[in-house]
Write a protein that holds these residues in place. Structure first.
Motif, short mmCIF file in Angstrom:
data_model
loop_
_atom_site.label_atom_id
_atom_site.label_comp_id
_atom_site.label_asym_id
_atom_site.label_seq_id
_atom_site.Cartn_x
_atom_site.Cartn_y
_atom_site.Cartn_z
N HIS A 66 -29.86 -22.88 -28.59
CA HIS A 66 -29.22 -22.32 -27.40
C HIS A 66 -28.86 -20.85 -27.64
O HIS A 66 -28.22 -20.54 -28.64
N HIS A 223 -27.34 -34.61 -24.28
CA HIS A 223 -27.96 -33.30 -24.49
C HIS A 223 -28.12 -33.00 -25.99
O HIS A 223 -29.18 -32.60 -26.45
N GLU A 227 -31.93 -32.81 -28.52
CA GLU A 227 -32.46 -31.55 -29.05
C GLU A 227 -32.11 -31.28 -30.52
O GLU A 227 -32.81 -30.56 -31.20
ZN LIG Z 1 -30.22 -27.65 -24.54
#
Ligand SMILES: [Zn+2]
Length: 260
Positions: A66, A223, A227
């Motif tokens: 991110h 989430h 990832e």
């Molecule tokens: Zn993400």
């Protein structure tokens, strides 16, 4: 010893900028390009915990999935979390690179790895671009299964104990779409491709209702879980490519969401 620029160039090969969504903020976001890199930490997100780990370990470069910063900033002061983290990292000479949606969509990126982890075949992008690559993935299982069995497979692959499900565990599944993180908007593409089930990192309530109405089973591992495994893989890839660099996935970052 490779420089930040050399590692950035390799990351751009793995996750080419042209694959990123247009709203994204990717690439080298903080740092001196000519700084040598002895220590490199990958992480999902730059947080107070992962930033402190990087600084304490004398990390030269953080590769964070991110972006940080993500939004345009007119000032960098210690009155916001992002401002504090940036000031601390810059003072400690830690560079920051983010591949984000380019890595989501890359050939060996997050969604491709998720699809492989579920055993999908003939995997193609959910929303293809003109080059035949694109956003999200969908494919077909070798044999029909059920939503419940697919959930077990996903939990094993992601090493998690629980996930959320929309649909009935016994409903049959053969074609499956995957989209890591927050990607509610890709449900429509899964429906257009007649997918029986879809894995999303997370989904809004109304997306869940849409899926239920369309008869598409949803698996929502969270989430973080959807990832984080990929930044562990990325650490391995970087460690192999740059054997003189000490590379590790953050040991301190964790999912902020807990089961109550
Ligand atoms: Zn993400």
């Amino acid at each position: 010893m490779p420089t930040v620029a050399a590692i950035a160039a390799f990351l751009e090969q793995i996750a080419p900028f042209r694959l990123a969504e247009e709203w994204d903020n990717i690439g080298l976001l903080v740092g001196h390009r000519h700084q040598p890199v002895k220590k490199l930490m990958t992480c999902l997100t730059v947080t107070p915990a992962s930033a402190a780990e990087a600084i304490q370990q004398d990390t030269d470069l953080i590769v964070t999935h991110h972006p940080m910063p993500f939004l345009a900033a007119k000032r960098i002061c210690n009155d916001t979390t992002v401002g504090r983290l940036l000031l601390d990292l810059i003072a400690a000479h830690v560079a920051v690179y983010s591949p984000h949606t380019a890595f989501d969509s890359a050939r060996d990126g997050v969604n491709e790895r998720l699809a492989a982890g579920l055993g999908l075949r003939n995997v193609t992008p959910l929303v293809p671009n003109p080059e035949g690559q694109g956003t999200g993935r969908w494919g077909r299982l070798a044999e029909s299964t059920t939503l419940g069995q697919l959930a077990q497979q996903l939990k094993r692959f992601l090493s998690i104990e629980r996930l959320q499900m929309v649909g009935q565990p016994e409903q049959p599944v053969r074609t499956v779409a995957v989209a890591c993180g927050a990607a509610d908007e890709l449900l429509e593409a899964a429906r257009d491709n007649a997918c029986d089930a879809m894995v999303l990192g997370e989904a809004r309530f109304h997306t869940c209702l849409e899926a239920e109405a369309a008869g598409i089973g949803l698996l929502l591992p969270g989430h973080f879980a959807s990832e984080r495994f990929a930044v562990e893989c990325l650490a391995e890839v970087l460690g192999r490519q740059f054997s003189e660099v000490e590379v590790w996935p953050s040991r301190r970052e964790s999912d902020p969401m807990r089961w109550g």
